[in-house]
Structure formats: C-alpha cells, structure tokens
Design an enzyme around this catalytic site. Structure first.
Site, mmCIF file in Angstrom:
data_model
loop_
_atom_site.group_PDB
_atom_site.id
_atom_site.type_symbol
_atom_site.label_atom_id
_atom_site.label_comp_id
_atom_site.label_asym_id
_atom_site.label_seq_id
_atom_site.Cartn_x
_atom_site.Cartn_y
_atom_site.Cartn_z
ATOM 1 N N GLU A 279 0.057 2.391 17.265
ATOM 2 C CA GLU A 279 1.332 2.361 16.589
ATOM 3 C C GLU A 279 2.518 2.785 17.228
ATOM 4 O OE1 GLU A 279 2.979 5.208 12.797
ATOM 5 O OE2 GLU A 279 1.024 4.895 12.934
ATOM 6 N N GLU B 24 12.103 6.870 12.704
ATOM 7 C CA GLU B 24 11.848 7.702 11.325
ATOM 8 C C GLU B 24 12.817 8.585 11.020
ATOM 9 O OE1 GLU B 24 6.909 7.763 10.810
ATOM 10 O OE2 GLU B 24 7.755 9.347 11.995
ATOM 11 N N GLY C 269 14.607 -6.943 -0.626
ATOM 12 C CA GLY C 269 15.162 -8.164 -0.582
ATOM 13 C C GLY C 269 16.038 -8.727 0.433
ATOM 14 N N VAL C 270 16.655 -9.699 0.274
ATOM 15 C CA VAL C 270 17.956 -10.013 1.278
ATOM 16 C C VAL C 270 19.194 -10.437 0.229
ATOM 17 C CG1 VAL C 270 18.687 -11.759 2.834
ATOM 18 C CG2 VAL C 270 16.340 -10.890 3.112
ATOM 19 N N GLU D 129 9.780 -5.572 -6.084
ATOM 20 C CA GLU D 129 11.419 -5.814 -6.373
ATOM 21 C C GLU D 129 12.382 -4.699 -5.481
ATOM 22 O OE1 GLU D 129 9.517 -3.520 -9.804
ATOM 23 O OE2 GLU D 129 8.812 -4.964 -8.195
ATOM 24 N N TRP E 35 0.822 -1.222 0.070
ATOM 25 C CA TRP E 35 0.083 -0.024 0.174
ATOM 26 C C TRP E 35 0.954 1.310 -0.037
ATOM 27 C CZ3 TRP E 35 0.867 2.502 4.456
ATOM 28 C CH2 TRP E 35 1.410 2.042 5.628
ATOM 29 N N THR F 85 14.447 3.720 -5.946
ATOM 30 C CA THR F 85 14.871 4.066 -7.373
ATOM 31 C C THR F 85 14.016 4.860 -8.176
ATOM 32 O OG1 THR F 85 13.675 1.716 -8.055
ATOM 33 C CG2 THR F 85 15.873 1.655 -7.617
#
Length: 310
Positions: A170, A175, A106-107, A103, A92, A117
């Site tokens: 929350e 941040e 990741g690890v 994409e 979201w 990007t």
C-alpha cells in the site's frame, strides 16, 4: 552631456555619478536595479504546467536523461463522463460509522466526486463511497491527481493498494483532513499525510513521509492554501521496489523507503471516510454531512505515466 577629459579614475567615477543623477533629475524616475534570479528556483511558472508530463517536469525536471515518461491511458482521465472500463466502486466498509454506497460517488461537470451524506439514527450514519481503478500498475511509474477536499472531519484519500489487512502492498499519497474536530491535529488543514504499508502475514512495516504545504517554495501560488480552499495536485513517483517520492503542486513533498521490496501490482483508489480516533482528527458533526457546500470531495483529473528507456 559630453564627457570631459579626465586624467584620473576617481574623476571619471565622480563624473559618471553626476551623469546618472542628472538623468534621474530630468526624468523624475529612479530606476531600481533588476532583481537577480533566485539560484534555487530560477524563473518557474506554476501556472502553465504541461499536462503531457508529470507536473514536476515543468518546474524542476529530474527525469533520468536516458528515460522518458509514457502516459498510461487506462489510469488517466479528465472525468468528462463516468468510464466503466476504467473505474468501479468496491463498497467494502471501514469501521463504524462508515457505510459505503454506490450512489455517493459519480461524475458531474468534469469532476469525479465522492460525497458524505447523513443516514440519521443509524449506527453507520456516515454514508460515503470509494472509486478504484480496474487496471493495475507497478514501478517505475508516476501518478498524480488534482483534488479539492470535502471540508469535514474525514480522510480524503488518494492511494495505491493490492491485498487485505493481513497481506498487502500500500502507498498512501494523501489522507487529508482539512477540518479536524478533535482539537488535537492543528496542522491537518495543511499537512499532506503520506505513507506506505508493507504487510506479510500480519507483520506490518510502515513509515510516513508527511509534508506541510506551508513549506512549499515562496514562488508556489498554493503555498499555505488549505486543502478545501483550492484544488491541489498530489502525486507519487514510485521509483523502484523500495523508494517512493511524494509530490505536491509540482514540488517534492516527503519520501519513504520501504523495509521490504514491493512485489505486487497496485490499483489506484480514492475514498472519503472517518472514524472516532484522534489520529484521523475525530468525527465530524453530523450536521456537516447535510451541508452541500462542504460535504463533497472533488477530483478534477488523474494522470499516470510509466518510466521507460529512450
């Protein structure tokens, strides 16, 4: 040197002074007195934190004597590989210009990573991602993560949440923005932005517990080190329904008290995002998103415990 027969304390003191002087003269070395340990810090070792306990246990153990920390494996990971049983990517979106993409997380090489990007020419040009735990947790608990920020004007986050904009519990552990572009947040490269939100039917209760890492103890090797320059351990001890204590590199780092009881089990989340607002630090130059040396948030590990009676 043989002590003469001295009949007064004054003569004895003068002889001792002469003896010390002679020894120093013969060796050529003056030995300074041993420094007294700092009563506030003692002999602390920030370089050898016990990975089986919350980091503060190795520095200043404030765990209640009648309780112990028990690791939660579902919320603990060294990120040697991607684990679908523990993590997923909810995509979201925040507001413009963010666009969440699977994409972009990741690890690799022992790090969970989230990369920003450029999608040039698009309204949502800031491609990024989010990683969330499948498991949920409630107090009393402690979680911490070792993180190095992307050096772009964006929030690198580590937080706990359950709900939506109108109804949620929350806890924002960080941040952090190491490179604000707005010329209006000069402390952000060192400021740990931490807070809670408690929202019921759009009625928001909130408070900040921000901490500046330049206020860490003098013996802490990460004192004054910017978020992008080294990995930092950020954590939270969610003590009870209202009391939340944040941690940074093994030390307490700000706290908040909720106006209402927390009632929900929470997921753990990391994400990287930006918006054209001074409270975040402003948008990054689009060219920063093409720089592979600065556009990626890296998470070395996460460790989580519950607090249980012995």
């Amino acid at each position: 040197m043989v002590a003469p027969k001295l009949n007064s304390p004054l003569l004895l003191l003068l002889w001792c002074i002469c003896l010390v002087s002679a020894c120093n003269k013969n060796t050529g070395v003056i030995t300074p007195p041993e420094p007294e340990p700092d009563p506030m810090t003692g002999d602390r070792d920030f370089e050898n934190i016990d990975p089986n306990q919350p980091s503060f246990v190795s520095i200043d153990d404030t765990t209640p004597e009648t309780q112990k920390w028990v690791k939660v494996e579902e919320l603990t990971d060294d990120f040697d590989s991607w684990n679908d049983n523990k993590w997923f990517k909810p995509l979201w979106n925040y507001g413009v210009p963010v666009d969440m993409k699977a994409e972009n997380a990741g690890v690799t090489d022992g790090n969970l990573w989230i990369k920003a990007t450029l999608n040039e020419g698009q309204e949502r040009w800031f491609n990024t991602s989010r990683v969330q735990s499948r498991a949920q947790i409630n107090y009393p608990m402690y979680t911490e993560s070792r993180i190095k920020t992307a050096h772009i004007s964006a929030y690198n986050t580590f937080w706990l949440n359950n709900g939506n904009i109108s109804n949620r519990n929350e806890i924002d552990v960080i941040e952090n923005n190491s490179k604000p572009s707005c010329n209006c947040q000069p402390d952000f490269p060192w400021q740990m932005n931490s807070q809670y939100f408690h929202v019921v039917d759009d009625d928001t209760r909130r408070n900040k517990g921000n901490f500046d890492n330049r206020n860490l103890a003098d013996d802490n090797p990460l004192k004054g080190v910017r978020w992008n320059e080294e990995y930092h351990i950020v954590g939270v001890w969610w003590k009870d329904a209202r009391n939340i204590q944040f941690y940074l590199d093994g030390e307490p780092a700000g706290s908040v008290v909720s106006e209402r009881d927390f009632t929900r089990d929470l997921n753990i989340i990391w994400d990287l995002w930006t918006v054209d607002e001074p409270w975040l630090g402003g948008l990054p130059p689009q060219s920063d998103l093409n720089d592979e040396t600065i556009n990626t948030m890296k998470i070395d590990w996460i460790r989580t415990w519950t607090l249980e009676d012995r």
